[in-house]
Scaffold this motif. Structure first.
Motif, PDB file in Angstrom:
ATOM      1  N   SER A   4       0.818  -1.205   0.000  1.00 32.58           N
ATOM      2  CA  SER A   4       0.000   0.000   0.000  1.00 32.58           C
ATOM      3  C   SER A   4       0.855   1.260   0.000  1.00 32.58           C
ATOM      4  N   SER A   5       1.988   1.232   0.720  1.00 37.90           N
ATOM      5  CA  SER A   5       2.827   2.420   0.756  1.00 37.90           C
ATOM      6  C   SER A   5       3.620   2.597  -0.534  1.00 37.90           C
ATOM      7  N   VAL A   6       3.932   1.499  -1.237  1.00 37.99           N
ATOM      8  CA  VAL A   6       4.526   1.642  -2.566  1.00 37.99           C
ATOM      9  C   VAL A   6       3.531   2.358  -3.476  1.00 37.99           C
ATOM     10  N   SER A   7       2.273   1.963  -3.379  1.00 42.41           N
ATOM     11  CA  SER A   7       1.248   2.578  -4.215  1.00 42.41           C
ATOM     12  C   SER A   7       1.062   4.051  -3.885  1.00 42.41           C
ATOM     13  N   ASP A   8       1.211   4.412  -2.620  1.00 36.36           N
ATOM     14  CA  ASP A   8       0.930   5.775  -2.181  1.00 36.36           C
ATOM     15  C   ASP A   8       2.171   6.659  -2.093  1.00 36.36           C
ATOM     16  N   ALA A   9       3.343   6.109  -2.349  1.00 39.31           N
ATOM     17  CA  ALA A   9       4.583   6.860  -2.164  1.00 39.31           C
ATOM     18  C   ALA A   9       4.659   8.060  -3.101  1.00 39.31           C
ATOM     19  N   THR A  10       5.103   9.184  -2.562  1.00 36.60           N
ATOM     20  CA  THR A  10       5.370  10.373  -3.362  1.00 36.60           C
ATOM     21  C   THR A  10       6.856  10.455  -3.718  1.00 36.60           C
ATOM     22  N   THR A  11       7.718   9.977  -2.824  1.00 37.24           N
ATOM     23  CA  THR A  11       9.165  10.032  -3.061  1.00 37.24           C
ATOM     24  C   THR A  11       9.772   8.648  -2.854  1.00 37.24           C
ATOM     25  N   LEU A  12      10.540   8.193  -3.831  1.00 38.42           N
ATOM     26  CA  LEU A  12      11.304   6.955  -3.721  1.00 38.42           C
ATOM     27  C   LEU A  12      12.743   7.262  -4.095  1.00 38.42           C
ATOM     28  N   LEU A  13      13.657   6.921  -3.207  1.00 40.04           N
ATOM     29  CA  LEU A  13      15.063   7.308  -3.346  1.00 40.04           C
ATOM     30  C   LEU A  13      15.924   6.136  -3.790  1.00 40.04           C
ATOM     31  N   PHE A  14      16.652   6.315  -4.883  1.00 45.84           N
ATOM     32  CA  PHE A  14      17.591   5.305  -5.359  1.00 45.84           C
ATOM     33  C   PHE A  14      18.841   5.280  -4.485  1.00 45.84           C
ATOM     34  N   VAL A  15      19.378   4.065  -4.280  1.00 46.76           N
ATOM     35  CA  VAL A  15      20.673   3.891  -3.634  1.00 46.76           C
ATOM     36  C   VAL A  15      21.393   2.749  -4.357  1.00 46.76           C
ATOM     37  N   PRO A  16      22.664   2.922  -4.720  1.00 49.59           N
ATOM     38  CA  PRO A  16      23.357   1.873  -5.486  1.00 49.59           C
ATOM     39  C   PRO A  16      23.486   0.577  -4.695  1.00 49.59           C
ATOM     40  N   GLY A  17      23.228  -0.540  -5.361  1.00 49.87           N
ATOM     41  CA  GLY A  17      23.373  -1.832  -4.707  1.00 49.87           C
ATOM     42  C   GLY A  17      24.803  -2.153  -4.324  1.00 49.87           C
ATOM     43  N   SER A  18      25.739  -1.471  -4.945  1.00 52.62           N
ATOM     44  CA  SER A  18      27.153  -1.693  -4.643  1.00 52.62           C
ATOM     45  C   SER A  18      27.631  -0.885  -3.444  1.00 52.62           C
ATOM     46  N   ARG A  19      26.713  -0.120  -2.824  1.00 52.12           N
ATOM     47  CA  ARG A  19      27.080   0.700  -1.671  1.00 52.12           C
ATOM     48  C   ARG A  19      26.212   0.338  -0.449  1.00 52.12           C
ATOM     49  N   PRO A  20      26.432  -0.830   0.125  1.00 55.25           N
ATOM     50  CA  PRO A  20      25.616  -1.244   1.281  1.00 55.25           C
ATOM     51  C   PRO A  20      25.745  -0.309   2.480  1.00 55.25           C
ATOM     52  N   ASP A  21      26.846   0.460   2.525  1.00 54.80           N
ATOM     53  CA  ASP A  21      27.017   1.423   3.613  1.00 54.80           C
ATOM     54  C   ASP A  21      25.991   2.547   3.547  1.00 54.80           C
ATOM     55  N   ARG A  22      25.328   2.704   2.406  1.00 52.03           N
ATOM     56  CA  ARG A  22      24.339   3.766   2.249  1.00 52.03           C
ATOM     57  C   ARG A  22      22.902   3.272   2.434  1.00 52.03           C
ATOM     58  N   ALA A  24      21.129   1.850   4.951  1.00 52.92           N
ATOM     59  CA  ALA A  24      20.431   2.280   6.174  1.00 52.92           C
ATOM     60  C   ALA A  24      20.233   3.794   6.187  1.00 52.92           C
ATOM     61  N   LYS A  25      21.250   4.527   5.736  1.00 56.01           N
ATOM     62  CA  LYS A  25      21.137   5.988   5.715  1.00 56.01           C
ATOM     63  C   LYS A  25      20.007   6.420   4.788  1.00 56.01           C
ATOM     64  N   ALA A  26      19.904   5.768   3.629  1.00 56.22           N
ATOM     65  CA  ALA A  26      18.827   6.096   2.692  1.00 56.22           C
ATOM     66  C   ALA A  26      17.472   5.773   3.310  1.00 56.22           C
ATOM     67  N   ALA A  27      17.392   4.625   3.991  1.00 58.87           N
ATOM     68  CA  ALA A  27      16.133   4.214   4.614  1.00 58.87           C
ATOM     69  C   ALA A  27      15.712   5.167   5.728  1.00 58.87           C
ATOM     70  N   GLU A  28      16.690   5.837   6.343  1.00 54.87           N
ATOM     71  CA  GLU A  28      16.390   6.770   7.427  1.00 54.87           C
ATOM     72  C   GLU A  28      16.110   8.183   6.920  1.00 54.87           C
ATOM     73  N   SER A  29      16.173   8.383   5.602  1.00 58.16           N
ATOM     74  CA  SER A  29      15.894   9.694   5.026  1.00 58.16           C
ATOM     75  C   SER A  29      14.393   9.963   5.064  1.00 58.16           C
ATOM     76  N   THR A  30      14.008  11.109   4.546  1.00 55.50           N
ATOM     77  CA  THR A  30      12.589  11.465   4.533  1.00 55.50           C
ATOM     78  C   THR A  30      11.836  10.859   3.349  1.00 55.50           C
ATOM     79  N   ALA A  31      12.509  10.044   2.549  1.00 60.53           N
ATOM     80  CA  ALA A  31      11.836   9.389   1.425  1.00 60.53           C
ATOM     81  C   ALA A  31      10.772   8.426   1.936  1.00 60.53           C
ATOM     82  N   ASP A  32       9.721   8.257   1.153  1.00 59.07           N
ATOM     83  CA  ASP A  32       8.684   7.293   1.508  1.00 59.07           C
ATOM     84  C   ASP A  32       9.195   5.865   1.403  1.00 59.07           C
TER      85      ASP A  32
END
Length: 272
Positions: A4-22, A24-32
């Protein structure tokens, strides 16, 4: 993040799969929500390790994400989908360069029902089949890859040449009964005014959200999709008018206009 939140998301933030260090930081951003990218952001030489990082993260339960897999024509596509299909942290699969509903149907058969499928339309063939893509059971919403699309058709990457594609994606989504599509990310990082302008234009076309490639774009995207003060003032005046038909500021107001006013105020509440 759920279907449901994928359907309702206004912002989705890309993060490279080769950068696992990013991750958690991306998930903690204000992106939906976040999209772990196994396609454009990852070099071929890093593709296998990027998939391994993604599998580790989504298996641990510490990260929930959509994952952009490579196009069906890529030899890594099938391995990526099979490796991700039943991971607890997977909430969606974005299919790069989607142009065949059969590929989406195969993915839908592999993943649990709660996993959203998001076809990324990036070519003339993909756009010509977008109605079929949107109608596949399990598809949550469409997304637009304007840079690849403009390259494919030999057009300038600008608002006017992309108008037909944007309108068709919006119409296909509505006809299929799925949520409005996601617009392409802006290439602007520091120019947040340009990001907001693109978001506002996407909203005017009928898009429901926008992809982001940098956390600094998120606030501008939200602002672009939120109603303006003038729109809110208009909506409140319309709804305060008496009767089914009335005039507000010299303009005729009937039931469809009143419904648009309610929708405008609802958008404001959802974006708060």
């Amino acid at each position: 993040m759920s279907l449901s939140s994928v359907s309702d998301a206004t912002t989705l933030l890309f993060v490279p799969g080769s950068r696992p260090d990013r991750f958690a930081k991306a998930a903690e951003s204000t992106a939906d929500g976040i999209i772990i990218d196994l396609e454009d952001a990852v070099a071929d030489t890093d593709a296998d390790v990027a998939l391994a990082h993604t599998v580790d993260a989504l298996s641990s339960g510490t990260v929930s994400a959509i994952v952009r897999v490579r196009a069906a024509s890529d030899v890594r596509h099938a391995t990526q989908v099979r490796s991700l299909a039943h991971l607890p942290g997977l909430i969606g699969i974005m299919v790069a360069k989607a142009d065949d509903e059969g590929t989406l149907q195969e993915i839908a058969q592999l993943v649990p029902e709660h996993v959203a499928i998001v076809p990324l339309v990036e070519s003339a063939v993909g756009l010509s089949r977008c109605e079929n893509l949107a109608a596949v059971p399990g598809v949550s919403r469409l997304a637009f890859g304007s840079i690849d699309y403009s390259l494919d058709i030999g057009a300038e990457h600008a608002a006017a040449p992309m108008a037909y594609a944007r309108s068709r994606l919006v119409n296909a989504s509505r006809a299929a009964g799925i949520r409005p599509p996601l617009d392409a990310p802006s290439v602007e990082i520091s120019n947040t005014a340009a990001v907001e302008d693109q978001a506002r234009r996407a909203r005017a076309f009928g898009f429901g959200g926008m992809l982001a490639i940098h956390p600094g774009q998120l606030s501008a995207i939200r602002s672009g999709f939120a109603p303006t003060d003038a729109e809110l003032t208009w909506a409140r005046r319309v709804l305060s008018a008496d009767g089914a038909s009335a005039q507000v500021a010299g303009q005729f107001v009937d039931l469809p206009v009143a419904e648009r006013a309610r929708w405008t105020l609802s958008r404001a509440e959802n974006s708060a």
